[in-house]
Design a protein around this motif. Structure first.
Motif, PDB file in Angstrom:
ATOM      1  N   GLY A  83      46.524  53.932  25.946  1.00 58.48           N
ATOM      2  CA  GLY A  83      45.284  53.537  26.601  1.00 58.48           C
ATOM      3  C   GLY A  83      45.413  52.182  27.279  1.00 58.48           C
ATOM      4  O   GLY A  83      46.443  51.507  27.170  1.00 58.48           O
ATOM      5  N   ILE A  84      44.353  51.777  27.973  1.00 58.39           N
ATOM      6  CA  ILE A  84      44.386  50.546  28.764  1.00 58.39           C
ATOM      7  C   ILE A  84      43.200  49.667  28.392  1.00 58.39           C
ATOM      8  O   ILE A  84      42.048  50.122  28.405  1.00 58.39           O
ATOM      9  CB  ILE A  84      44.331  50.860  30.278  1.00 58.39           C
ATOM     10  N   CYS A  85      43.472  48.406  28.056  1.00 59.07           N
ATOM     11  CA  CYS A  85      42.423  47.434  27.735  1.00 59.07           C
ATOM     12  C   CYS A  85      42.011  46.678  28.996  1.00 59.07           C
ATOM     13  O   CYS A  85      42.869  46.226  29.766  1.00 59.07           O
ATOM     14  CB  CYS A  85      42.915  46.444  26.682  1.00 59.07           C
ATOM     15  N   LEU A  86      40.700  46.535  29.173  1.00 55.06           N
ATOM     16  CA  LEU A  86      40.140  45.811  30.316  1.00 55.06           C
ATOM     17  C   LEU A  86      39.331  44.632  29.777  1.00 55.06           C
ATOM     18  O   LEU A  86      38.141  44.775  29.477  1.00 55.06           O
ATOM     19  CB  LEU A  86      39.240  46.734  31.145  1.00 55.06           C
ATOM     20  N   PRO A  87      39.933  43.447  29.611  1.00 57.35           N
ATOM     21  CA  PRO A  87      39.210  42.304  29.044  1.00 57.35           C
ATOM     22  C   PRO A  87      38.089  41.835  29.966  1.00 57.35           C
ATOM     23  O   PRO A  87      38.242  41.804  31.192  1.00 57.35           O
ATOM     24  CB  PRO A  87      40.292  41.222  28.914  1.00 57.35           C
ATOM     25  N   VAL A 180      47.203  46.412  29.865  1.00 52.92           N
ATOM     26  CA  VAL A 180      46.076  45.494  30.046  1.00 52.92           C
ATOM     27  C   VAL A 180      45.878  45.241  31.535  1.00 52.92           C
ATOM     28  O   VAL A 180      46.856  45.013  32.260  1.00 52.92           O
ATOM     29  CB  VAL A 180      46.320  44.143  29.330  1.00 52.92           C
ATOM     30  N   ILE A 181      44.622  45.292  31.974  1.00 50.75           N
ATOM     31  CA  ILE A 181      44.295  44.930  33.359  1.00 50.75           C
ATOM     32  C   ILE A 181      43.271  43.803  33.319  1.00 50.75           C
ATOM     33  O   ILE A 181      42.147  43.986  32.845  1.00 50.75           O
ATOM     34  CB  ILE A 181      43.731  46.119  34.159  1.00 50.75           C
ATOM     35  N   PHE A 182      43.673  42.624  33.785  1.00 44.55           N
ATOM     36  CA  PHE A 182      42.765  41.488  33.874  1.00 44.55           C
ATOM     37  C   PHE A 182      41.981  41.563  35.183  1.00 44.55           C
ATOM     38  O   PHE A 182      42.496  42.036  36.196  1.00 44.55           O
ATOM     39  CB  PHE A 182      43.540  40.170  33.818  1.00 44.55           C
ATOM     40  N   ASP A 183      40.732  41.081  35.145  1.00 51.27           N
ATOM     41  CA  ASP A 183      39.856  41.110  36.328  1.00 51.27           C
ATOM     42  C   ASP A 183      39.748  42.525  36.885  1.00 51.27           C
ATOM     43  O   ASP A 183      39.824  42.754  38.097  1.00 51.27           O
ATOM     44  CB  ASP A 183      40.370  40.146  37.409  1.00 51.27           C
ATOM     45  N   ALA A 184      39.547  43.479  35.979  1.00 48.49           N
ATOM     46  CA  ALA A 184      39.500  44.886  36.379  1.00 48.49           C
ATOM     47  C   ALA A 184      38.284  45.216  37.238  1.00 48.49           C
ATOM     48  O   ALA A 184      38.266  46.238  37.921  1.00 48.49           O
ATOM     49  CB  ALA A 184      39.509  45.779  35.136  1.00 48.49           C
ATOM     50  N   GLY A 185      37.265  44.346  37.209  1.00 46.00           N
ATOM     51  CA  GLY A 185      36.088  44.591  38.030  1.00 46.00           C
ATOM     52  C   GLY A 185      36.239  44.104  39.455  1.00 46.00           C
ATOM     53  O   GLY A 185      35.384  44.365  40.306  1.00 46.00           O
ATOM     54  N   ALA A 186      37.336  43.393  39.734  1.00 49.29           N
ATOM     55  CA  ALA A 186      37.586  42.872  41.079  1.00 49.29           C
ATOM     56  C   ALA A 186      38.343  43.909  41.906  1.00 49.29           C
ATOM     57  O   ALA A 186      38.561  45.041  41.472  1.00 49.29           O
ATOM     58  CB  ALA A 186      38.383  41.574  40.981  1.00 49.29           C
ATOM     59  N   THR A 187      38.763  43.526  43.094  1.00 51.42           N
ATOM     60  CA  THR A 187      39.535  44.433  43.937  1.00 51.42           C
ATOM     61  C   THR A 187      40.927  44.615  43.347  1.00 51.42           C
ATOM     62  O   THR A 187      41.376  43.822  42.507  1.00 51.42           O
ATOM     63  CB  THR A 187      39.673  43.874  45.360  1.00 51.42           C
ATOM     64  N   ALA A 188      41.621  45.647  43.801  1.00 54.35           N
ATOM     65  CA  ALA A 188      42.970  45.917  43.299  1.00 54.35           C
ATOM     66  C   ALA A 188      43.897  44.734  43.552  1.00 54.35           C
ATOM     67  O   ALA A 188      44.772  44.424  42.738  1.00 54.35           O
ATOM     68  CB  ALA A 188      43.523  47.177  43.959  1.00 54.35           C
ATOM     69  N   ALA A 189      43.694  44.051  44.684  1.00 54.95           N
ATOM     70  CA  ALA A 189      44.542  42.908  45.020  1.00 54.95           C
ATOM     71  C   ALA A 189      44.280  41.721  44.096  1.00 54.95           C
ATOM     72  O   ALA A 189      45.174  40.908  43.839  1.00 54.95           O
ATOM     73  CB  ALA A 189      44.308  42.496  46.472  1.00 54.95           C
ATOM     74  N   GLU A 190      43.055  41.612  43.581  1.00 50.97           N
ATOM     75  CA  GLU A 190      42.688  40.468  42.736  1.00 50.97           C
ATOM     76  C   GLU A 190      42.963  40.719  41.256  1.00 50.97           C
ATOM     77  O   GLU A 190      43.123  39.776  40.483  1.00 50.97           O
ATOM     78  CB  GLU A 190      41.204  40.142  42.922  1.00 50.97           C
ATOM     79  N   SER A 191      43.002  41.975  40.844  1.00 48.49           N
ATOM     80  CA  SER A 191      43.254  42.287  39.438  1.00 48.49           C
ATOM     81  C   SER A 191      44.741  42.125  39.127  1.00 48.49           C
ATOM     82  O   SER A 191      45.581  42.113  40.022  1.00 48.49           O
ATOM     83  CB  SER A 191      42.795  43.706  39.109  1.00 48.49           C
ATOM     84  N   LYS A 192      45.045  41.988  37.845  1.00 53.38           N
ATOM     85  CA  LYS A 192      46.430  41.778  37.415  1.00 53.38           C
ATOM     86  C   LYS A 192      46.740  42.734  36.270  1.00 53.38           C
ATOM     87  O   LYS A 192      46.102  42.679  35.218  1.00 53.38           O
ATOM     88  CB  LYS A 192      46.613  40.325  36.967  1.00 53.38           C
ATOM     89  N   THR A 193      47.727  43.610  36.492  1.00 54.25           N
ATOM     90  CA  THR A 193      48.082  44.627  35.506  1.00 54.25           C
ATOM     91  C   THR A 193      49.362  44.250  34.772  1.00 54.25           C
ATOM     92  O   THR A 193      50.342  43.829  35.386  1.00 54.25           O
ATOM     93  CB  THR A 193      48.277  45.996  36.191  1.00 54.25           C
ATOM     94  N   PHE A 194      49.331  44.415  33.439  1.00 50.67           N
ATOM     95  CA  PHE A 194      50.512  44.192  32.611  1.00 50.67           C
ATOM     96  C   PHE A 194      50.862  45.501  31.904  1.00 50.67           C
ATOM     97  O   PHE A 194      50.018  46.087  31.221  1.00 50.67           O
ATOM     98  CB  PHE A 194      50.255  43.100  31.567  1.00 50.67           C
ATOM     99  N   SER A 195      52.094  45.929  32.061  1.00 47.15           N
ATOM    100  CA  SER A 195      52.562  47.141  31.383  1.00 47.15           C
ATOM    101  C   SER A 195      53.042  46.788  29.977  1.00 47.15           C
ATOM    102  O   SER A 195      53.122  45.612  29.599  1.00 47.15           O
ATOM    103  CB  SER A 195      53.716  47.761  32.173  1.00 47.15           C
ATOM    104  N   HIS A 196      53.387  47.814  29.206  1.00 49.89           N
ATOM    105  CA  HIS A 196      53.963  47.589  27.876  1.00 49.89           C
ATOM    106  C   HIS A 196      55.214  46.719  27.992  1.00 49.89           C
ATOM    107  O   HIS A 196      55.388  45.751  27.239  1.00 49.89           O
ATOM    108  CB  HIS A 196      54.319  48.931  27.227  1.00 49.89           C
ATOM    109  N   GLY A 197      56.083  47.066  28.932  1.00 57.00           N
ATOM    110  CA  GLY A 197      57.313  46.302  29.115  1.00 57.00           C
ATOM    111  C   GLY A 197      57.052  44.864  29.522  1.00 57.00           C
ATOM    112  O   GLY A 197      57.732  43.941  29.053  1.00 57.00           O
ATOM    113  N   ASP A 198      56.052  44.654  30.396  1.00 57.59           N
ATOM    114  CA  ASP A 198      55.706  43.295  30.829  1.00 57.59           C
ATOM    115  C   ASP A 198      55.322  42.421  29.635  1.00 57.59           C
ATOM    116  O   ASP A 198      55.791  41.282  29.501  1.00 57.59           O
ATOM    117  CB  ASP A 198      54.520  43.323  31.806  1.00 57.59           C
ATOM    118  N   ILE A 199      54.441  42.945  28.781  1.00 60.94           N
ATOM    119  CA  ILE A 199      53.948  42.147  27.650  1.00 60.94           C
ATOM    120  C   ILE A 199      55.065  41.892  26.645  1.00 60.94           C
ATOM    121  O   ILE A 199      55.212  40.772  26.130  1.00 60.94           O
ATOM    122  CB  ILE A 199      52.752  42.845  26.968  1.00 60.94           C
TER     123      ILE A 199
END
Length: 331
Positions: A83-87, A180-199
């Protein structure tokens, strides 16, 4: 079990650490000891309840909760199911995430009042599959909102039946799957996605930044924000195997830190000056910061350095303030 994901990471680290103590949690006047196997059991119990609530790989959950131990366990269960967390920083941002979401979401929040505010708003309530509380408020078992204690209790009852399914789902989550997707309510360009590997890469880099850490080292954190430092710092205990404790709130921080006696303290930069000022006033001895912080502290880890005057006060008592750059990528 070749995929680099949180489920496989947790299984491997648990095998390496056996039944060692991992976290401590205040339980009335005493401290509850949480071992590595205890963590796995609780995460699997939550994952089981999520599965029975129609949560599946790719499902999204908006997280409007302090970074408590319960929140950490819940997020690990979400990761274990792909699943994906949207803080969300506040209710306004949580609403924006729901409004802009292309599909329905689950929701994790700290209070029943917050849950009611969203569920009873017709346009938003329809987009919420289920609300979970990261606190143990007493609420009816029926309905769309479920307390943390009931999630764990009923999930544990069904855990044996679904254990293999949870394991199969978790072990197959791809390294590049979003976690995890930070700023998920913003545009795709403004949001920041982290994958399992990234974290997992960030945790490894952070461990390298910290240098040698003993499994006997005690950490303590108070992380009220929802940037990358606040969301990921508590995961470092899984990477380093150091024992940890997490403050539930500001008052708990000042009450618990002398008992915890941490070697390392995790605080956002915005909180350091507040803590120092408070310890020099009503919540401390008025001068001996090291003693007020448990007497053993050597590192204060943060995402932003406080003013030089505050750093000098801490350094004078052999407390080094270090910006953990690898985790400080999203404010």
């Amino acid at each position: 079990m070749n995929e680099r994901n949180f489920r496989n990471f947790l299984v491997r680290r648990t095998k390496e650490n056996g039944s060692r103590l991992l976290f401590q949690k205040k339980d009335g006047w005493s401290w509850k000891q949480i071992t590595w196997p205890d963590l796995v059991t609780e995460v699997e119990s939550i994952a089981c309840f999520l599965l029975n609530s129609d949560f599946s790989t790719g499902s999204r959950i908006v997280v409007l909760s302090p970074n408590t131990l319960a929140c950490l366990f819940f997020e690990l269960a979400v990761f274990a199911l792909g699943g994906i967390c949207l803080p969300a920083r506040n209710m306004k941002e949580a609403r924006e995430i729901l409004v802009n979401s292309s599909g329905n979401c689950f929701f994790l929040c700290a209070s029943a009042a917050e849950a009611r505010e969203l569920v009873e708003t017709s346009a938003l309530g329809e987009k919420i599959e289920k609300v979970f509380l990261s606190a143990n408020e007493k609420i009816p078992v029926e309905g769309k909102t479920v307390s943390y204690s009931n999630v764990v209790k009923f999930g544990f009852l069904g855990r044996k039946k679904l254990k293999d399914e949870i394991s199969a789902i978790g072990s197959s989550v791809k390294e590049d799957s979003p976690a995890v997707i930070f700023d998920a309510g913003a545009t795709a360009a403004e949001s920041k996605t982290f994958s399992h590997g990234d974290i997992l890469d960030l945790l490894r880099l952070s461990e390298e930044e910290l240098g040698e850490i003993s499994v006997e080292d005690q950490t303590f954190s108070y992380l009220p924000g929802c940037g990358s430092f606040s969301k990921f710092a508590n995961l470092l205990n899984l990477q380093t195997s150091a024992r940890g404790a997490i403050a539930e709130g500001t008052e708990d921080f000042f009450l618990d830190v002398p008992e915890i006696m941490p070697v390392m303290l995790f605080l956002p930069g915005a909180e350091i000056e507040n803590v120092v000022n408070s310890l020099q006033g009503e919540n401390g001895s008025g001068g001996n910061l090291r003693s007020d912080l448990g007497g053993r502290i050597r590192l204060l880890l943060t995402d932003a350095l406080p003013p030089e005057r505050t750093r000098d006060l801490l350094l004078a008592q052999n407390i080094s303030v270090v910006k953990l750059s690898s985790l400080s990528v999203v404010p």
